[in-house]
Design an enzyme around this catalytic site. Structure first.
Site, PDB file in Angstrom:
ATOM      1  N   ASP A  91      47.042 -48.097 -21.740  1.00 20.21           N
ATOM      2  CA  ASP A  91      45.838 -48.222 -20.917  1.00 20.21           C
ATOM      3  C   ASP A  91      45.758 -46.979 -20.028  1.00 20.21           C
ATOM      4  O   ASP A  91      46.249 -45.928 -20.409  1.00 20.21           O
ATOM      5  CB  ASP A  91      45.874 -49.523 -20.116  1.00 20.21           C
ATOM      6  CG  ASP A  91      44.481 -50.058 -19.790  1.00 20.21           C
ATOM      7  OD1 ASP A  91      43.610 -49.242 -19.423  1.00 20.21           O
ATOM      8  OD2 ASP A  91      44.251 -51.272 -19.888  1.00 20.21           O
TER       9      ASP A  91
ATOM     10  N   HIS B 191      43.656 -45.330 -22.274  1.00 16.04           N
ATOM     11  CA  HIS B 191      42.202 -45.347 -22.135  1.00 16.04           C
ATOM     12  C   HIS B 191      41.699 -44.196 -21.274  1.00 16.04           C
ATOM     13  O   HIS B 191      40.656 -43.623 -21.545  1.00 16.04           O
ATOM     14  CB  HIS B 191      41.754 -46.681 -21.524  1.00 16.04           C
ATOM     15  CG  HIS B 191      41.971 -47.844 -22.422  1.00 16.04           C
ATOM     16  ND1 HIS B 191      41.812 -49.154 -22.008  1.00 16.04           N
ATOM     17  CD2 HIS B 191      42.344 -47.915 -23.720  1.00 16.04           C
ATOM     18  CE1 HIS B 191      42.071 -49.972 -23.008  1.00 16.04           C
ATOM     19  NE2 HIS B 191      42.405 -49.249 -24.051  1.00 16.04           N
TER      20      HIS B 191
END
Length: 204
Positions: A65, A99
């Site tokens: 992430d 991300h």
């Protein structure tokens, strides 16, 4: 906490966020490795929240992430404590996969200011420099004096993105948050002020 240094430490395979300092001052993360599988959900590398005077230097991120996500609380926390995240020095870091490389928000009801990111490498992240905010975060949710300099990005799908409609939490899917229509500026309205981008190379 105050006056804490993590140096030469490896953190790996966490079930969620790797590091989450909260309401802390004078925190240093030096020469660390934060490693989680690139397909693992919510394995943010370092998420300082409502912290002041934070150094993140020489840290290798490879996560599923956001590598770094700077926060300052959801609405009720921001309004209660009014404590921004401020005075960050992020330097000589390697951000891989995940991300976002350096992300501001979305939980930033207390504001984020004086963030300097320099001499970093972003490799294979979905986004490079990412801002996540939305209506409802409140008038204290101010981004100001944010600087990104001397950054190399390789194979980053979206080098720069500002999302002013980032939805999360139950109220994130309301018409007020999601509407693209102009609405009055009031106590619920966040703002974005000074952003500086300099000497950035993005390839592939």
């Amino acid at each position: 906490c105050s006056n804490i240094t993590f140096e030469g430490v490896t953190v790996t395979n966490t079930p969620s966020w790797n590091l989450h300092p909260y309401f802390s001052n004078n925190i240093r993360f030096i020469d660390m490795k934060l490693i989680s599988p690139k397909i693992s959900p919510n394995t943010d590398g370092c998420d300082p929240e409502s912290c002041k005077n934070v150094d993140i230097i020489g840290v290798h991120f490879s996560v599923g992430d956001d590598c770094i996500a700077i926060k300052s609380g959801k609405v009720y926390m921001g309004r209660k404590y009014k404590k921004p995240s401020s005075d960050f020095n992020i330097r000589n870091c390697s951000m891989n996969f995940g991300h976002g490389a350096v992300v501001l928000g979305s939980e930033m009801a207390g504001g984020i200011k004086n963030i300097n990111v320099t001499k970093c490498i972003f490799n294979g992240t979905d986004r490079g420099l990412r801002i996540k905010t939305r209506r409802g975060r409140g008038k204290l949710s101010v981004l100001d004096d944010i600087s990104f300099e001397n950054i190399d990005m390789d194979n980053v799908m979206t080098p720069f993105v500002v999302n002013s409609f980032y939805f999360c939490d139950p109220d994130g899917k309301t018409e007020y948050v999601g509407s693209r229509k102009p609405l009055p500026v009031d106590d619920r309205t966040p703002s974005i002020k000074s952003l500086t981008f300099k000497d950035i190379n993005a390839k592939n």
